[in-house]
Design a protein around this motif. Structure first.
Motif, short mmCIF file in Angstrom:
data_model
loop_
_atom_site.label_atom_id
_atom_site.label_comp_id
_atom_site.label_asym_id
_atom_site.label_seq_id
_atom_site.Cartn_x
_atom_site.Cartn_y
_atom_site.Cartn_z
N ARG A 33 -8.94 9.93 -11.68
CA ARG A 33 -9.93 8.91 -12.04
C ARG A 33 -11.27 9.21 -11.38
NH1 ARG A 33 -12.56 4.89 -10.13
NH2 ARG A 33 -11.65 5.16 -8.07
N LYS A 34 -11.22 9.56 -10.09
CA LYS A 34 -12.46 9.86 -9.37
C LYS A 34 -13.13 11.11 -9.95
CE LYS A 34 -11.20 7.75 -4.95
NZ LYS A 34 -10.90 8.00 -3.51
N ASP A 91 0.84 -1.19 0.00
CA ASP A 91 0.00 0.00 0.00
C ASP A 91 0.87 1.24 0.00
OD1 ASP A 91 -1.86 1.97 0.31
OD2 ASP A 91 -2.54 1.36 2.30
N ARG A 127 3.87 8.13 -4.30
CA ARG A 127 2.59 8.16 -3.61
C ARG A 127 1.74 9.33 -4.09
NH1 ARG A 127 2.74 8.52 2.83
NH2 ARG A 127 3.05 10.75 2.43
N ILE A 130 -3.32 10.26 -9.84
CA ILE A 130 -4.02 9.39 -10.80
C ILE A 130 -5.38 8.98 -10.24
CG2 ILE A 130 -3.98 7.14 -11.92
CD1 ILE A 130 -0.97 7.42 -12.18
N GLU A 131 -5.39 8.59 -8.96
CA GLU A 131 -6.64 8.16 -8.35
C GLU A 131 -7.64 9.31 -8.28
OE1 GLU A 131 -9.50 5.75 -6.46
OE2 GLU A 131 -7.75 5.33 -7.73
N ASN A 132 -7.16 10.49 -7.90
CA ASN A 132 -8.05 11.66 -7.84
C ASN A 132 -8.55 12.03 -9.23
OD1 ASN A 132 -7.76 11.85 -5.09
ND2 ASN A 132 -6.14 13.38 -5.17
N TYR A 186 0.11 4.19 0.40
CA TYR A 186 -0.37 5.20 1.35
C TYR A 186 -0.08 4.80 2.81
CZ TYR A 186 -2.81 6.65 -2.84
OH TYR A 186 -3.09 7.02 -4.12
N GLN A 196 0.49 8.53 -7.61
CA GLN A 196 -0.62 7.58 -7.60
C GLN A 196 -1.89 8.23 -7.06
OE1 GLN A 196 1.41 4.46 -5.34
NE2 GLN A 196 1.42 3.17 -7.17
N ARG A 197 -1.74 9.12 -6.07
CA ARG A 197 -2.90 9.83 -5.55
C ARG A 197 -3.48 10.75 -6.62
NH1 ARG A 197 -0.81 12.62 -1.17
NH2 ARG A 197 -1.16 10.80 0.17
#
Length: 483
Positions: free
Chosen positions: A179-180, A25, A169, A175-177, A27, A172-173
């Motif tokens: 995506r969201k 993980d 990190r 990218i995730e944000n 995070y 990746q955050r």
């Protein structure tokens, strides 16, 4: 380097590498690594600050062994350092060890003042834009920590490893944000979207508004599109536009749009389809649609206003001409025959003059209601103008049209019960046959009209079938137009 520090720092470096490599993980907090690094090199605090879109650097992780408030929760590097020093922080060597001596540069001293530290070791995390996006460091207020150049080098290496982890990190955050955020946009844009495998038709993605009428997203993902969206389909839809989305070599072409009525609630959608490569390289089919039910309702209202008479609700002359054009083409293609009946109310002017125009309008409405409801005339009648009506009898023989005419003559010989009394208003009827009396709309309608005037001239409440040798040259034009 002191041997004890040398051995422990090297062991710590290896340990940090192992611990970060083993983390599944990204995070997971690195508080323990900061604590071990501070103990190894004698610092009181370890920290990680990360910036947001406003340029504010917030304390994300920390270790402090002497005071909980030794580290600021937020720092504003842009405001405190200025643009030039902040840019220097991202471009010069990323490790600083400022102590309050004359040998330190302006950036070193400003950082020491910002963190209220006597000793400070910082590594900048530089993003893809070339700006400092995070800082990792160790500090101490209690005094100057004296480290050799080799000790600083090892400490710098450890913080650099941590900084690279923080950078990963943050990436990746991001990218995730992203995506969201994209998913939120797709869920709230007012357009239904789904993607299916171009060949297997399995749904790969669906947004919330598209999934809502069918359950949820999870209930659609992985299933065949036709099986999920339709109850009556067991294979690819006959109207699926896939063949229009790729060229002969299987490469995506242009967007194709079409209108579709959803069967279970009769909602209308404008659908846009396109082929494209999915994330794994396979060919996919994206379908987006926007609800145009309101547009369709408005279009229907506009069409009705354009094609229907406001008083009687019968289709008007414009609709008559369009339908005659279509009907003539159909009958010609199938070598069929049909009739046009032109009906005019005799003495309608007298009703208006004696009973008033309101009574005349009421009579026209009653006539229209009769024509729309009787099985022999339903879906055949139009209001041509004034007190003139036209019936289209497509693919009809002489015996069938005779039955319609007999019905009309009988009905119009009876009095009409109006609000203010009864009105008797017989009708004169002219008939023209397709194709014998004309193969074009205007010609056929004109000949039925002329046949009606002959019926009117021959005593009214009568019917006359058009014959080419009949002429109205002896009837004044004004008289020919009177009821």
């Amino acid at each position: 380097m002191r041997k004890g520090v040398q051995d422990s720092s090297k062991e710590l470096f290896v340990d940090v590498m192992d611990r970060l490599s083993a983390q599944q993980d990204p995070y997971r907090p690195i508080h323990g690594i900061l604590a071990d690094a501070c103990r190894c090199f004698g610092f009181g605090c370890g920290f990680v600050y990360e910036s947001d879109h406003t340029g504010k650097f917030a304390l994300e992780e920390r270790f402090c062994n002497y005071s909980n408030d030794a580290l600021k929760q937020t720092v504003y590097l842009q405001e405190y350092l200025g643009g030039e020093l902040l840019a220097q922080m991202a471009t010069r060597p990323v490790v600083f060890f400022p102590t309050r001596t004359v040998n330190n540069g302006e950036l070193d001293m400003r950082l020491a003042e910002l963190f209220e530290a006597n000793s400070l070791l910082i590594v900048s995390v530089v993003g893809t834009s070339g700006n400092t996006e995070a800082i990792v460091g160790m500090s101490d207020r209690r005094g100057r920590i004296l480290l050799s150049g080799e000790e600083i080098s090892v400490a710098r290496s450890i913080l650099t490893v941590v900084a690279n982890h923080i950078k990963l990190r943050m990436y990746q955050r991001t990218i995730e944000n992203s995506r969201k955020a994209l998913e939120s946009v797709l869920d709230n844009m007012g357009i239904d979207v789904y993607v299916n495998d171009f060949n297997t038709h399995e749904i790969l993605y669906v947004n919330q508004s598209m999934a809502a009428p069918y359950g949820d997203k999870e209930s659609l993902i992985g299933k065949k599109c036709w099986g999920s969206l339709y109850d009556d389909k067991d294979g690819q839809c006959e109207y699926c536009p896939q063949k229009k989305l790729i060229d002969d070599e299987g490469n995506p072409t242009k967007v194709y749009s079409w209108d579709y009525e959803r069967p279970f609630d009769k909602a209308w959608f404008r659908v846009f389809s396109a082929a494209f490569q999915w994330t794994d390289g396979r060919l996919a089919h994206v379908v987006s649609s926007v609800d145009i039910s309101e547009n369709k309702r408005n279009e229907a209202i506009i069409r009705k206003m354009a094609d229907y008479d406001t008083l009687t609700n019968l289709p008007n002359r414009r609709k008559l001409l369009l339908d005659m054009d279509s009907g003539i083409k159909r009958m010609a293609a199938k070598e069929q025959s049909g009739y046009v009946l032109f009906l005019d109310l005799d003495d309608f002017k007298q009703v208006n003059d004696t009973m008033g125009h309101r009574a005349g309008d009421e009579l026209l409405v009653m006539v229209a209601q009769f024509l729309m409801e009787h099985p022999l005339t339903r879906d055949k009648c139009y209001r041509h103008s004034g007190d003139e009506f036209v019936l289209l009898c497509e693919n009809t023989d002489k015996s069938e049209v005779d039955a319609v005419i007999e019905l009309l003559l009988q009905q119009f010989s009876q009095p009409w019960s109006l609000t203010d009394g009864e009105a008797v208003c017989p009708a004169s009827i002219g008939a023209a046959q397709f194709p014998a009396d004309g193969t074009e709309t205007e010609a056929l309608l004109h000949n039925a009209d002329m046949a009606m005037y002959f019926a009117k001239r021959n005593g009214k409440h009568n019917v006359n079938f058009y014959t080419p040798n009949e002429v109205l040259c002896d009837v004044p034009e004004a008289a020919a137009g009177e009821s």
